[in-house]
Design an enzyme around this catalytic site. Sequence first.
Site, PDB file in Angstrom:
ATOM      1  N   ASN A 189      36.708  -1.235 -13.042  1.00 17.57           N
ATOM      2  CA  ASN A 189      36.862   0.073 -12.875  1.00 17.57           C
ATOM      3  C   ASN A 189      38.183   0.501 -12.578  1.00 17.57           C
ATOM      4  O   ASN A 189      38.417   1.587 -12.201  1.00 17.57           O
ATOM      5  CB  ASN A 189      35.682   0.702 -12.139  1.00 17.57           C
ATOM      6  CG  ASN A 189      35.688   0.148 -10.622  1.00 17.57           C
ATOM      7  OD1 ASN A 189      36.596  -0.453 -10.322  1.00 17.57           O
ATOM      8  ND2 ASN A 189      34.623   0.564 -10.062  1.00 17.57           N
ATOM      9  N   ARG A 214      40.502   4.127  -0.150  1.00 17.63           N
ATOM     10  CA  ARG A 214      39.486   4.177   0.931  1.00 17.63           C
ATOM     11  C   ARG A 214      39.577   5.314   1.922  1.00 17.63           C
ATOM     12  O   ARG A 214      40.822   5.379   2.474  1.00 17.63           O
ATOM     13  CB  ARG A 214      39.451   2.947   1.647  1.00 17.63           C
ATOM     14  CG  ARG A 214      38.715   1.830   0.850  1.00 17.63           C
ATOM     15  CD  ARG A 214      37.275   1.938   0.336  1.00 17.63           C
ATOM     16  NE  ARG A 214      36.645   1.077  -0.378  1.00 17.63           N
ATOM     17  CZ  ARG A 214      36.400   1.270  -1.878  1.00 17.63           C
ATOM     18  NH1 ARG A 214      36.824   2.220  -2.454  1.00 17.63           N
ATOM     19  NH2 ARG A 214      35.679  -0.038  -2.378  1.00 17.63           N
ATOM     20  N   GLN A 229      30.106   6.589   3.820  1.00 18.15           N
ATOM     21  CA  GLN A 229      29.630   7.198   2.830  1.00 18.15           C
ATOM     22  C   GLN A 229      28.083   7.061   2.619  1.00 18.15           C
ATOM     23  O   GLN A 229      27.728   5.831   3.073  1.00 18.15           O
ATOM     24  CB  GLN A 229      30.368   6.594   1.696  1.00 18.15           C
ATOM     25  CG  GLN A 229      31.627   6.994   1.262  1.00 18.15           C
ATOM     26  CD  GLN A 229      32.640   6.678   0.154  1.00 18.15           C
ATOM     27  OE1 GLN A 229      33.616   7.062  -0.073  1.00 18.15           O
ATOM     28  NE2 GLN A 229      31.809   5.888  -0.708  1.00 18.15           N
ATOM     29  N   HIS A 277      32.407  10.030  -4.233  1.00 10.04           N
ATOM     30  CA  HIS A 277      32.925   8.713  -4.598  1.00 10.04           C
ATOM     31  C   HIS A 277      32.399   8.439  -6.130  1.00 10.04           C
ATOM     32  O   HIS A 277      31.384   7.757  -6.270  1.00 10.04           O
ATOM     33  CB  HIS A 277      32.588   7.701  -3.638  1.00 10.04           C
ATOM     34  CG  HIS A 277      33.439   6.604  -3.675  1.00 10.04           C
ATOM     35  ND1 HIS A 277      33.447   5.470  -2.963  1.00 10.04           N
ATOM     36  CD2 HIS A 277      34.357   5.867  -4.981  1.00 10.04           C
ATOM     37  CE1 HIS A 277      34.312   4.304  -3.490  1.00 10.04           C
ATOM     38  NE2 HIS A 277      34.813   4.730  -4.461  1.00 10.04           N
TER      39      HIS A 277
HETATM   40  P1  NDP Z   1      44.462  -4.881  -6.621  1.00  7.68           P
HETATM   41  O1  NDP Z   1      44.152  -6.072  -5.855  1.00  7.68           O
HETATM   42  O2  NDP Z   1      44.731  -5.210  -8.166  1.00  7.68           O
HETATM   43  O3  NDP Z   1      45.787  -4.161  -6.091  1.00  7.68           O
HETATM   44  C1  NDP Z   1      45.819  -3.900  -4.883  1.00  7.68           C
HETATM   45  C2  NDP Z   1      47.409  -3.795  -4.445  1.00  7.68           C
HETATM   46  O4  NDP Z   1      47.461  -3.463  -3.118  1.00  7.68           O
HETATM   47  C3  NDP Z   1      48.036  -5.211  -4.423  1.00  7.68           C
HETATM   48  O5  NDP Z   1      49.277  -5.101  -5.197  1.00  7.68           O
HETATM   49  C4  NDP Z   1      48.183  -5.497  -3.004  1.00  7.68           C
HETATM   50  O6  NDP Z   1      49.547  -6.263  -2.796  1.00  7.68           O
HETATM   51  C5  NDP Z   1      48.519  -4.182  -2.732  1.00  7.68           C
HETATM   52  N1  NDP Z   1      48.505  -4.172  -1.181  1.00  7.68           N
HETATM   53  C6  NDP Z   1      47.664  -4.693  -0.197  1.00  7.68           C
HETATM   54  N2  NDP Z   1      48.168  -4.339   1.004  1.00  7.68           N
HETATM   55  C7  NDP Z   1      49.289  -3.394   1.062  1.00  7.68           C
HETATM   56  C8  NDP Z   1      49.973  -2.942   1.789  1.00  7.68           C
HETATM   57  N3  NDP Z   1      50.033  -2.922   3.104  1.00  7.68           N
HETATM   58  N4  NDP Z   1      51.029  -1.977   1.344  1.00  7.68           N
HETATM   59  C9  NDP Z   1      51.174  -1.999   0.185  1.00  7.68           C
HETATM   60  N5  NDP Z   1      50.643  -2.496  -0.753  1.00  7.68           N
HETATM   61  C10 NDP Z   1      49.689  -3.525  -0.329  1.00  7.68           C
HETATM   62  O7  NDP Z   1      43.479  -3.834  -6.552  1.00  7.68           O
HETATM   63  P2  NDP Z   1      43.152  -2.458  -7.627  1.00  7.68           P
HETATM   64  O8  NDP Z   1      44.202  -1.887  -7.775  1.00  7.68           O
HETATM   65  O9  NDP Z   1      41.929  -2.796  -8.397  1.00  7.68           O
HETATM   66  O10 NDP Z   1      42.140  -1.700  -6.503  1.00  7.68           O
HETATM   67  C11 NDP Z   1      42.828  -1.143  -5.179  1.00  7.68           C
HETATM   68  C12 NDP Z   1      41.856  -0.362  -4.197  1.00  7.68           C
HETATM   69  O11 NDP Z   1      41.265   0.557  -4.807  1.00  7.68           O
HETATM   70  C13 NDP Z   1      40.606  -1.458  -3.818  1.00  7.68           C
HETATM   71  O12 NDP Z   1      40.707  -2.332  -3.034  1.00  7.68           O
HETATM   72  C14 NDP Z   1      39.603  -0.307  -3.632  1.00  7.68           C
HETATM   73  O13 NDP Z   1      39.743  -0.124  -2.308  1.00  7.68           O
HETATM   74  C15 NDP Z   1      39.990   1.040  -4.426  1.00  7.68           C
HETATM   75  N6  NDP Z   1      39.240   1.214  -5.513  1.00  7.68           N
HETATM   76  C16 NDP Z   1      38.447   2.494  -5.651  1.00  7.68           C
HETATM   77  C17 NDP Z   1      37.592   2.826  -6.401  1.00  7.68           C
HETATM   78  C18 NDP Z   1      37.175   4.006  -6.445  1.00  7.68           C
HETATM   79  O14 NDP Z   1      35.953   4.230  -7.205  1.00  7.68           O
HETATM   80  N7  NDP Z   1      37.650   5.019  -5.786  1.00  7.68           N
HETATM   81  C19 NDP Z   1      37.159   1.736  -7.405  1.00  7.68           C
HETATM   82  C20 NDP Z   1      37.882   0.572  -7.593  1.00  7.68           C
HETATM   83  C21 NDP Z   1      38.999   0.282  -6.308  1.00  7.68           C
HETATM   84  P3  NDP Z   1      49.591  -7.893  -3.174  1.00  7.68           P
HETATM   85  O15 NDP Z   1      48.268  -8.305  -3.956  1.00  7.68           O
HETATM   86  O16 NDP Z   1      50.959  -7.797  -4.172  1.00  7.68           O
HETATM   87  O17 NDP Z   1      49.933  -8.522  -1.846  1.00  7.68           O
END
Ligand code: NDP
Length: 391
Positions: free
Chosen positions: A147, A285, A314, A333
């Site tokens: 998603n 989140r 939630q 959400h």
């Molecule tokens: P990804 O794992 O593809 O991307 C998350 C990114 O966040 C990675 O590039 C990671 O860095 C980076 N990251 C982690 N910690 C930090 C930090 N402290 N500062 C800066 N960057 C950081 O996940 P998605 O993009 O698919 O999803 C992200 C989040 O979105 C999910 O974890 C979830 O909480 C939320 N989400 C919400 C949904 C909704 O319905 N509202 C649905 C799907 C997701 P790196 O890997 O480069 O270390």
Amino acid sequence: MAKVLCVLYDDPVDGYPPPYAREDIPRIERYPSGQTLPTPQAIDFTPGELLGSVSGALGLRSFLEDHGHELVVTSDKDGAGSEFDRHLPDTEIVISQPFWPAYLTAERIAAAPHLKLAITAGIGSDHVDLDAAAAHGITVAEVTYSNSISVAEHVVMMILSLVRNYLPSYQTVRDRGWDIADCVARSYDLEGMHVGSVAAGRIGLAVLRRLAPFDVRLHYTDRHRLPAEVERELNLTFHPTTQDLVPACDVVTINAPLHPETEGLFDDTLLASMKRGAYLINTARGKICDRDAIVRALQTGQLAGYAGDVWYPQPAPPDHPWRTAPHHGMTPHISGSSLSAQARYAAGTREIVESYLHGRAIRDEYLIVDGGKLAGAGAHSYSARASTGTT
Ligand code: NDP
């Protein structure tokens, strides 16, 4: 035979199935990274159906029951004596969606000696105490990418809604009014604004890509820098930290997972360092933002708007202060639970369940915790001591 406990949100108030607005959903061949869509052996639903509520059962009922497994589906997940708590002690697989999370606390994990697999039907497994899961040898898996684009589209919608003052203007029409001056007194063009993403993973990068045609100036921060050709293509400005990014931006979108590094990140101090009248979008989140600091920033005008769809806990209680804060554009959400997304994460859940039941390896990109430690996607995006105390 396995007992599977599936926690899903309630059916529509007018009954299940709902009347559908469209006949079908587009067929997507691949995710933008090239990762394949879920590959279960079969599915027992029609893509486009409501699968995420109790009667939808993520399309798993006939598959599991025909193979002799027990499937319990409930929305009753919180409070003493919940159906979730009652079934947990002899459950082998727990499935829940972040939209209606079954909080798998350390206490609940201790009360579930047969639990082997916790599946997030969607993305984001912070509702599971990942340390406790690792310590108990429980595998945690989610349907990576299912998603991500759904959320990216929602983010773009919310940015435009806030900047252009869409929601109050729509309300004017509903109220039979025509008060143009009131509507436009907070309405701007996005063009030329500086927009920054906290994280440029699957969602963050998709948001940046979708915003580029709006002729905005794009910024991002992440723990790992994007390839130079992507930075060039989108004309991205990289910032080493969130603290460095936010003062440069008119609009900030949060796309990082919730883990100890990001919990409470947007507090009074960080919000005060933003431009006065900045917009903040949080579909990542709820706990990444300090609940009351957001309300204060909206009340003083430090933030011109706050939108997103993630809360803690939630479902959000009726008196959650974000519901009544000024200039917000919050939804429940929902961004990652469009009917289009449901078809993908239901199929991905089935793929994970099939792998587990047939003794096959779960795709590495779906793994968050495995073999007693962070693994796969979890090892990349989360941090050690991955529990946030929110579960
Ligand atoms: P990804 O794992 O593809 O991307 C998350 C990114 O966040 C990675 O590039 C990671 O860095 C980076 N990251 C982690 N910690 C930090 C930090 N402290 N500062 C800066 N960057 C950081 O996940 P998605 O993009 O698919 O999803 C992200 C989040 O979105 C999910 O974890 C979830 O909480 C939320 N989400 C919400 C949904 C909704 O319905 N509202 C649905 C799907 C997701 P790196 O890997 O480069 O270390």
